[in-house]
Design a protein around this motif. Structure first.
Motif, mmCIF file in Angstrom:
data_model
loop_
_atom_site.group_PDB
_atom_site.id
_atom_site.type_symbol
_atom_site.label_atom_id
_atom_site.label_comp_id
_atom_site.label_asym_id
_atom_site.label_seq_id
_atom_site.Cartn_x
_atom_site.Cartn_y
_atom_site.Cartn_z
ATOM 1 N N PRO A 45 0.818 -1.218 0.000
ATOM 2 C CA PRO A 45 0.000 0.000 0.000
ATOM 3 C C PRO A 45 0.851 1.268 0.000
ATOM 4 C CG PRO A 45 -0.175 -1.160 2.119
ATOM 5 C CD PRO A 45 0.536 -2.073 1.172
ATOM 6 N N TYR A 46 1.987 1.213 0.659
ATOM 7 C CA TYR A 46 2.871 2.390 0.684
ATOM 8 C C TYR A 46 3.348 2.717 -0.729
ATOM 9 C CZ TYR A 46 6.683 5.458 2.159
ATOM 10 O OH TYR A 46 7.518 6.532 2.334
ATOM 11 N N LEU A 47 3.787 1.681 -1.435
ATOM 12 C CA LEU A 47 4.231 1.884 -2.818
ATOM 13 C C LEU A 47 3.088 2.430 -3.674
ATOM 14 C CD1 LEU A 47 6.085 1.558 -5.295
ATOM 15 C CD2 LEU A 47 5.568 -0.900 -5.286
ATOM 16 N N MET A 48 1.870 1.911 -3.449
ATOM 17 C CA MET A 48 0.741 2.388 -4.254
ATOM 18 C C MET A 48 0.478 3.883 -4.004
ATOM 19 S SD MET A 48 -3.111 0.935 -4.719
ATOM 20 C CE MET A 48 -2.772 -0.689 -5.320
ATOM 21 N N LEU A 49 0.587 4.304 -2.770
ATOM 22 C CA LEU A 49 0.353 5.728 -2.463
ATOM 23 C C LEU A 49 1.457 6.609 -3.051
ATOM 24 C CD1 LEU A 49 -1.013 5.552 1.205
ATOM 25 C CD2 LEU A 49 -2.299 5.844 -0.894
ATOM 26 N N LEU A 50 2.700 6.102 -3.012
ATOM 27 C CA LEU A 50 3.799 6.881 -3.623
ATOM 28 C C LEU A 50 3.625 6.977 -5.133
ATOM 29 C CD1 LEU A 50 7.138 5.745 -1.922
ATOM 30 C CD2 LEU A 50 5.642 7.644 -1.326
ATOM 31 N N SER A 51 3.236 5.864 -5.710
ATOM 32 C CA SER A 51 3.051 5.832 -7.156
ATOM 33 C C SER A 51 1.900 6.759 -7.570
ATOM 34 C CB SER A 51 2.803 4.381 -7.562
ATOM 35 O OG SER A 51 2.396 4.319 -8.872
ATOM 36 N N ALA A 52 0.840 6.788 -6.749
ATOM 37 C CA ALA A 52 -0.285 7.693 -7.019
ATOM 38 C C ALA A 52 0.188 9.147 -6.993
ATOM 39 C CB ALA A 52 -1.388 7.475 -5.983
ATOM 40 N N ASP A 53 1.000 9.458 -6.004
ATOM 41 C CA ASP A 53 1.552 10.797 -5.884
ATOM 42 C C ASP A 53 2.352 11.153 -7.149
ATOM 43 O OD1 ASP A 53 1.945 13.064 -4.388
ATOM 44 O OD2 ASP A 53 3.911 12.401 -3.692
ATOM 45 N N PHE A 54 3.141 10.189 -7.616
ATOM 46 C CA PHE A 54 3.984 10.378 -8.804
ATOM 47 C C PHE A 54 3.148 10.725 -10.045
ATOM 48 C CE2 PHE A 54 6.148 8.023 -12.397
ATOM 49 C CZ PHE A 54 7.172 8.933 -12.598
ATOM 50 N N VAL A 55 1.960 10.092 -10.160
ATOM 51 C CA VAL A 55 1.123 10.359 -11.344
ATOM 52 C C VAL A 55 -0.014 11.351 -11.042
ATOM 53 C CG1 VAL A 55 1.639 8.152 -12.472
ATOM 54 C CG2 VAL A 55 -0.333 8.295 -10.954
ATOM 55 N N ASP A 56 0.125 12.069 -9.930
ATOM 56 C CA ASP A 56 -0.862 13.093 -9.571
ATOM 57 C C ASP A 56 -2.271 12.562 -9.345
ATOM 58 O OD1 ASP A 56 0.786 15.326 -9.473
ATOM 59 O OD2 ASP A 56 0.802 15.479 -11.659
ATOM 60 N N VAL A 57 -2.355 11.385 -8.768
ATOM 61 C CA VAL A 57 -3.656 10.862 -8.323
ATOM 62 C C VAL A 57 -3.657 10.980 -6.798
ATOM 63 C CG1 VAL A 57 -5.032 8.744 -8.094
ATOM 64 C CG2 VAL A 57 -3.928 9.284 -10.285
ATOM 65 N N SER A 58 -4.746 11.476 -6.221
ATOM 66 C CA SER A 58 -4.714 11.734 -4.774
ATOM 67 C C SER A 58 -4.709 10.429 -3.977
ATOM 68 C CB SER A 58 -5.921 12.580 -4.356
ATOM 69 O OG SER A 58 -7.070 11.781 -4.330
ATOM 70 N N SER A 59 -4.115 10.494 -2.796
ATOM 71 C CA SER A 59 -4.060 9.278 -1.978
ATOM 72 C C SER A 59 -5.455 8.873 -1.518
ATOM 73 C CB SER A 59 -3.096 9.429 -0.799
ATOM 74 O OG SER A 59 -3.279 10.645 -0.164
ATOM 75 N N ALA A 181 2.450 -0.615 -7.900
ATOM 76 C CA ALA A 181 3.058 0.497 -8.646
ATOM 77 C C ALA A 181 2.186 0.958 -9.815
ATOM 78 C CB ALA A 181 4.441 0.081 -9.142
ATOM 79 N N LEU A 182 1.484 0.018 -10.439
ATOM 80 C CA LEU A 182 0.816 0.366 -11.697
ATOM 81 C C LEU A 182 -0.661 0.769 -11.572
ATOM 82 C CD1 LEU A 182 2.020 -1.901 -14.635
ATOM 83 C CD2 LEU A 182 2.059 0.574 -14.467
ATOM 84 N N CYS A 183 -1.334 0.316 -10.521
ATOM 85 C CA CYS A 183 -2.765 0.663 -10.401
ATOM 86 C C CYS A 183 -3.007 2.174 -10.546
ATOM 87 C CB CYS A 183 -3.347 0.154 -9.076
ATOM 88 S SG CYS A 183 -3.842 -1.570 -9.179
ATOM 89 N N PRO A 184 -2.220 3.031 -9.862
ATOM 90 C CA PRO A 184 -2.483 4.467 -10.019
ATOM 91 C C PRO A 184 -2.297 4.953 -11.459
ATOM 92 C CG PRO A 184 -1.116 4.060 -8.095
ATOM 93 C CD PRO A 184 -1.170 2.773 -8.853
ATOM 94 N N ALA A 185 -1.410 4.305 -12.191
ATOM 95 C CA ALA A 185 -1.169 4.730 -13.577
ATOM 96 C C ALA A 185 -2.363 4.401 -14.475
ATOM 97 C CB ALA A 185 0.104 4.081 -14.115
ATOM 98 N N PHE A 186 -3.194 3.431 -14.052
ATOM 99 C CA PHE A 186 -4.424 3.142 -14.808
ATOM 100 C C PHE A 186 -5.462 4.248 -14.607
ATOM 101 C CE2 PHE A 186 -2.803 -1.210 -14.965
ATOM 102 C CZ PHE A 186 -3.179 -1.592 -16.242
ATOM 103 N N VAL A 187 -5.285 5.036 -13.561
ATOM 104 C CA VAL A 187 -6.260 6.092 -13.266
ATOM 105 C C VAL A 187 -5.894 7.386 -13.987
ATOM 106 C CG1 VAL A 187 -7.362 7.419 -11.399
ATOM 107 C CG2 VAL A 187 -6.697 5.046 -10.999
#
Ligand code: GRG
Length: 270
Positions: A45-59, A181-187
């Motif tokens: 989950p930590y990686l997912m939140l960082l990855s979301a931040d990287f692609v500008d998706v809110s936590s 890592a990739l779920c946020p990039a789908f958003v």
């Protein structure tokens, strides 16, 4: 580590469990809670939140997926410890779920965590349809094309060469890291970042398992990357995969948190 991201995950997991406490049979609930709140690192989950931040998706937007991912991870560990799988009496320094609660309840606690993960995902997608592609990818990573497929390879193949053991590791351990890592990039709709995260995720996903082999060297499992290719080669690969992960992030200025996490994973001691 960014404490606020860890706290967000912890608070969301706690809230979900508090909602369910009275609705589940007591012993089943206790077994689920025993496993989920027991000093796991919360790397996914930590990686997912960082990855979301990287692609500008809110936590806030991605948090339900991060919670479901951690629930799936915890179910897999309960099942992995069962006598019919890895037969481990200990997990995270305490007795494994089936040793504490018995095999039947442990099996059901794993099943219930998996179902809760999907219930939580459906609830999230209902209110935020933007998450549908990411939720679907998470399900794929957790299933027979991903984590379960990797686990099945371990029980159905006797002789491993480097190619096969790499595939096993990428599925069994790497698939959930890729989901993180990739779920946020789908958003978001940034193809360059999507591709970079894809390369990054595959590298650190495999790296995570190889590092685990090196940390767990005493167990010297024959069906592990270290068991098949040796300690020196495994250590070389960890270094090589680290470089691939860093290179994928190189073009991006706002990837420092992901770089720091990569550093942490390369140097972790547990
Ligand atoms: C039973 C369907 C099913 C799958 C099991 C995850 C898995 C597949 C097996 C676990 C075997 C194992 C210990 C693999 C090493 C890599 C790994 C997943 C380690 C545990 O992950 P961490 O270090 O655990 O993130 P914590 O305790 O921090 O949550």
């Amino acid at each position: 580590m960014i404490d606020s991201y860890l706290k967000k995950t912890e608070d969301a997991l706690r809230k979900l469990f508090d909602e369910k406490r009275r609705l589940y049979p007591e012993r089943l609930f206790s077994a689920m809670e025993y496993s989920v709140f027991s000093s796991g690192k919360r790397v996914r989950p930590y990686l997912m939140l960082l990855s979301a931040d990287f692609v500008d998706v809110s936590s806030e937007k991605i948090l339900p997926l991060a919670v479901s991912l951690e629930l799936i991870h915890n179910y897999s560990l309960i099942h992995d410890d069962l006598p019919c799988m890895d037969d481990d009496d200990f997990r995270r320094g305490k007795t494994s779920c089936h040793k504490a609660f018995g095999e039947a309840i442990a099996l059901l606690a794993g099943d219930a965590l998996l179902n809760l993960a999907y219930e939580n995902l459906f609830e999230a997608v209902k209110t935020d349809p933007d998450l549908i592609m990411a939720a679907s990818y998470l399900a794929k990573c957790a299933g027979a094309e991903g984590m379960i497929g990797g686990q099945a390879m371990e029980f159905s193949i006797d002789a491993f060469d480097e190619t096969l053991i790499t595939e096993l590791c990428m599925k069994k351990t790497g698939a959930l890291i890729c989901a993180a890592a990739l779920c946020p990039a789908f958003v978001c709709a940034d193809r360059e970042k999507f591709n970079a995260l894809g390369t990054f995720a595959s590298a650190i996903g495999l790296c995570f398992q190889l590092k685990d082999d090196l940390l767990d060297e005493n167990k010297s499992e024959p069906k592990s990357y270290l068991g098949v290719t040796g300690k020196e080669h495994t250590a070389d690969m960890v270094a090589k995969l680290g470089k691939i992960a860093f290179k994928a992030l190189e073009p991006f200025e706002n990837a420092d948190n992901l770089r720091n996490l990569t550093e942490f994973l390369l140097n972790r001691t547990r």
